[in-house]
Each structure stands twice: as structure tokens, then as C-alpha cells.
Design a protein around this motif. Structure first.
Motif, PDB file in Angstrom:
ATOM      1  N   ILE A  57       0.632  -0.899   0.109  1.00  0.00           N
ATOM      2  CA  ILE A  57      -0.297  -0.332  -0.020  1.00  0.00           C
ATOM      3  C   ILE A  57       0.875   1.550  -0.453  1.00  0.00           C
ATOM      4  O   ILE A  57       0.474   2.134  -0.634  1.00  0.00           O
ATOM      5  N   PHE A  61       0.779   4.117  -2.483  1.00  0.00           N
ATOM      6  CA  PHE A  61       0.523   5.681  -2.385  1.00  0.00           C
ATOM      7  C   PHE A  61       2.057   6.493  -3.061  1.00  0.00           C
ATOM      8  O   PHE A  61       2.058   7.794  -3.563  1.00  0.00           O
ATOM      9  N   ILE A  86      -3.410  10.712  -2.046  1.00  0.00           N
ATOM     10  CA  ILE A  86      -4.079   9.521  -0.877  1.00  0.00           C
ATOM     11  C   ILE A  86      -4.816   9.173  -0.937  1.00  0.00           C
ATOM     12  O   ILE A  86      -5.531   8.499  -0.276  1.00  0.00           O
ATOM     13  N   THR A  90      -6.268   5.360  -0.712  1.00  0.00           N
ATOM     14  CA  THR A  90      -6.609   5.122   0.645  1.00  0.00           C
ATOM     15  C   THR A  90      -8.144   4.314   0.060  1.00  0.00           C
ATOM     16  O   THR A  90      -9.100   3.174   0.722  1.00  0.00           O
ATOM     17  N   GLU A  91      -8.859   4.546  -0.937  1.00  0.00           N
ATOM     18  CA  GLU A  91     -10.719   4.432  -1.619  1.00  0.00           C
ATOM     19  C   GLU A  91     -10.018   2.926  -1.814  1.00  0.00           C
ATOM     20  O   GLU A  91     -10.730   2.089  -1.672  1.00  0.00           O
ATOM     21  N   ARG A  94      -9.372   0.098   0.738  1.00  0.00           N
ATOM     22  CA  ARG A  94     -10.346   0.408   1.619  1.00  0.00           C
ATOM     23  C   ARG A  94     -10.060  -0.599   2.214  1.00  0.00           C
ATOM     24  O   ARG A  94     -10.121  -0.829   3.641  1.00  0.00           O
ATOM     25  N   SER A  97      -7.072  -1.912   3.959  1.00  0.00           N
ATOM     26  CA  SER A  97      -6.593  -1.384   5.218  1.00  0.00           C
ATOM     27  C   SER A  97      -7.044  -1.887   6.357  1.00  0.00           C
ATOM     28  O   SER A  97      -6.406  -2.105   7.178  1.00  0.00           O
ATOM     29  N   GLU A 155      -4.372  11.327   5.758  1.00  0.00           N
ATOM     30  CA  GLU A 155      -4.684  10.015   5.143  1.00  0.00           C
ATOM     31  C   GLU A 155      -5.830   9.168   6.400  1.00  0.00           C
ATOM     32  O   GLU A 155      -6.776   8.063   6.386  1.00  0.00           O
ATOM     33  N   SER A 156      -5.811  10.225   8.019  1.00  0.00           N
ATOM     34  CA  SER A 156      -6.466  10.237   8.963  1.00  0.00           C
ATOM     35  C   SER A 156      -8.034  10.527   7.608  1.00  0.00           C
ATOM     36  O   SER A 156      -8.953  10.725   8.081  1.00  0.00           O
ATOM     37  N   ALA A 158      -8.939  10.455   4.721  1.00  0.00           N
ATOM     38  CA  ALA A 158      -9.565   9.734   4.161  1.00  0.00           C
ATOM     39  C   ALA A 158      -9.712   8.484   4.172  1.00  0.00           C
ATOM     40  O   ALA A 158     -10.873   7.702   4.130  1.00  0.00           O
ATOM     41  N   GLU A 159      -9.045   8.104   5.363  1.00  0.00           N
ATOM     42  CA  GLU A 159      -9.876   6.964   6.207  1.00  0.00           C
ATOM     43  C   GLU A 159     -11.651   7.080   6.684  1.00  0.00           C
ATOM     44  O   GLU A 159     -12.351   6.771   7.305  1.00  0.00           O
ATOM     45  N   TYR A 162     -13.749   6.675   3.044  1.00  0.00           N
ATOM     46  CA  TYR A 162     -14.125   5.604   3.179  1.00  0.00           C
ATOM     47  C   TYR A 162     -13.951   4.259   4.280  1.00  0.00           C
ATOM     48  O   TYR A 162     -14.485   3.690   4.271  1.00  0.00           O
TER      49      TYR A 162
END
Length: 189
Positions: A57, A61, A86, A90-91, A94, A97, A155-156, A158-159, A162
Motif C-alpha cells: 500500500i 501511495f 492519498i 485509500t479508497e 479500503r 487497510s 490519511e486520517s 481519507a480513512e 472511506y
């Protein structure tokens, strides 16, 4: 694809299908098309595959950032490109992750997280250093420390879009807009 890569890919697929708890090494070996014992030549346990998945991953990125962020662009555009890169990865990953966080957080492998992310931090630090030299970001920032903060924040965000809630296109747009405003104000001279 070499055997280790096959094991990593098979692990992703089997973990997504069965979950971490119900997955057996025999399931991964079968999916990878290898003998059960071959798995142990590369990994001592099913959870020891998690860092290798995380490395994949991080590589994604980095590839996306290198392909989309243009250092010649103004800072605002670079930040937008970085956020988009990013968010896209992330999507795309997901489901994986969630597995990685669950797998790494319950084992001693969590200590490898910083090492796994180091190349990504270095890439973003390099972008920040270049922009510092171009006087597009504050001269007082420490690119190495700021890179970790920037990656963690993006990243946070995006999380949150998603992973933590049902996907909503408006929520994604709002999250990106706030994030970009915050980053730009934090970094500008």
C-alpha cells in the motif's frame, strides 16, 4: 510474480473473503498455488504477512504521488494533487487497510509501521524541502517532521471518508476542502 508476491496477494484475497481470524495458512497457500510448507519459507505466521501488505500500500501511495504531484506547480495545486493521490489509494485499498490495521495492531508487527512508512515520509519531506527552497512554505518547518504530520493528517481524513462511515460524495468533497485549507494555512510563509 514471485512466490512471496503470490503469497501476499493471496493473503489479501483470503483475508478479505474470510477475515483474519478464520483464515488458515492452508487457505492462503491454496489460493497462492503453493505448497503449505512453502508459506513458512517466507512468513512464520499468517499475521507476519501484514507488514508486506502494508508495504504494498505504501508503494502504491508513492507511485501515485510521483505520478500526480508536479513540483513545478504552485503549492495549492501540489497540495490538491497530494490529497487526491492519498485519497485515491485509500479508497482503492479500503478493504485491505482495515485488515492491516486489525492485523498489525494485535501483534508485535505494529513496531514495523514506522519503518514501512519511511520511504513515503521521505518522499513527502523531499517535496516539502523543495518547496521550502522555492519559498512556498514557511522557512521554519522541519520537512522530515512535517511530512509525518501531513501524511498522517491526509490519511486520517481519507480513512474518515472511506473506512469509518458509509461513503458520501459530498462528505468527501467537504473533507478535502477543509483539509486543503488547513494544510495551506499551516504551510504557507
Amino acid at each position: 510474480m514471485d512466490k512471496k508476491a503470490k503469497i501476499v496477494q493471496a493473503s489479501i484475497e483470503v483475508f478479505k473473503e474470510k477475515g483474519i481470524e478464520k483464515t488458515k495458512i492452508a487457505d492462503i497457500a491454496q489460493k497462492a498455488g503453493i505448497a503449505h510448507g512453502t508459506f513458512y519459507l517466507y512468513f512464520p505466521s499468517k499475521l507476519s504477512v501484514m507488514p508486506a501488505i502494508a508495504e504494498q500500500i505504501v508503494l502504491q501511495f508513492m507511485n501515485k504521488i510521483e505520478a500526480t504531484v508536479s513540483i513545478e506547480d504552485p503549492l495549492q495545486k501540489q497540495l490538491n494533487q497530494l490529497v487526491d493521490a492519498i485519497f485515491q489509494v485509500t479508497e482503492e485499498f479500503r478493504d485491505v487497510s482495515v485488515l492491516i490495521y486489525a492485523g498489525l495492531s494485535t501483534t508485535a508487527h505494529m513496531s514495523q509501521w514506522e519503518t514501512i512508512y519511511t520511504p513515503l515520509y521521505d518522499l513527502v519531506a523531499s517535496l516539502l524541502e523543495t518547496n521550502k527552497n522555492r519559498q512556498l512554505v514557511r522557512e521554519t518547518i522541519d520537512p522530515a517532521h512535517t511530512a509525518k504530520l501531513v501524511i498522517g493528517l491526509i490519511e486520517s481524513a481519507a480513512e474518515q471518508v472511506y473506512l469509518y462511515a458509509a461513503y458520501n460524495v459530498q462528505n468527501e468533497a467537504n473533507q478535502k476542502a477543509e483539509l486543503l485549507t488547513f494544510l495551506e494555512h499551516a504551510l504557507r510563509p
